[in-house]
Design a protein around this motif. Structure first.
Motif, short mmCIF file in Angstrom:
data_model
loop_
_atom_site.label_atom_id
_atom_site.label_comp_id
_atom_site.label_asym_id
_atom_site.label_seq_id
_atom_site.Cartn_x
_atom_site.Cartn_y
_atom_site.Cartn_z
N THR A 137 -19.92 37.26 49.93
CA THR A 137 -19.33 36.54 48.81
C THR A 137 -18.40 35.42 49.30
N GLU A 138 -17.63 35.70 50.34
CA GLU A 138 -16.66 34.73 50.84
C GLU A 138 -17.28 33.63 51.69
N LYS A 139 -18.25 33.99 52.57
CA LYS A 139 -18.75 33.03 53.55
C LYS A 139 -20.26 32.80 53.51
N GLY A 140 -21.00 33.57 52.72
CA GLY A 140 -22.45 33.42 52.73
C GLY A 140 -23.07 34.00 53.98
N ARG A 180 -27.10 29.17 50.05
CA ARG A 180 -25.88 29.02 49.25
C ARG A 180 -25.43 30.35 48.63
N GLN A 189 -22.79 32.13 49.05
CA GLN A 189 -21.38 32.25 48.66
C GLN A 189 -21.07 31.54 47.35
N GLU A 190 -22.02 30.86 46.72
CA GLU A 190 -21.74 30.13 45.49
C GLU A 190 -21.44 31.03 44.30
N SER A 191 -22.02 32.23 44.27
CA SER A 191 -21.77 33.11 43.13
C SER A 191 -22.17 34.54 43.47
N ARG A 242 -25.91 34.91 43.32
CA ARG A 242 -26.63 34.51 44.53
C ARG A 242 -26.55 35.59 45.60
#
Length: 126
Positions: A41-44, A52, A54-56, A59
């Motif tokens: 969640t923080e860094k992907g 992408r 970490q965008e949501s 995702r």
């Protein structure tokens, strides 16, 4: 150890984040990198920035899976026969799942197919 990573030509930023705890682990469906839900969640994904992740939160759940088996700690991708066998020898050192169960959304599958990008996850069997 930063000296070891420098020796491998990776520097301290060349290693993927490793899980900080054993709860809420997930694996990237494309490269099988294992991290915590919070880390994704923080860094992907360290290997798959194009996803992408970490965008949501959506995702994160579309591109990672909590259904995986086994893990491999890969430190030196160039000399590891296990990394070659798992087809992760071109990825950053880190913790990887042996098998990942799940499917990407159709738009991600189409994008990766168009770009010639392979992915590691397998659909769930019924």
């Amino acid at each position: 150890d930063d000296d070891y990573l420098d020796e491998l030509g990776m520097g301290s930023d060349g290693m993927a984040d490793v899980p900080r705890e054993m709860k809420a682990l997930r694996a990237c469906k494309r490269c099988s990198l294992v991290k915590t839900l919070t880390q994704f969640t923080e860094k992907g994904c360290d290997n798959c920035p194009f996803l992408r992740i970490q965008e949501s939160a959506e995702r994160v759940h579309e591109c990672t899976s909590s259904y995986f088996s086994g893990t491999i700690a890969m430190l030196d991708p160039r000399s590891s026969w296990v990394a070659k066998w798992q087809r992760i020898d071109n990825l950053k050192p880190g913790i990887y799942a042996i098998d990942v169960i799940g499917e990407f959304p159709p738009q991600d599958q189409e994008y990766m197919a168009d770009q010639g990008i392979a992915w590691h996850c397998k659909p769930a069997t019924k």
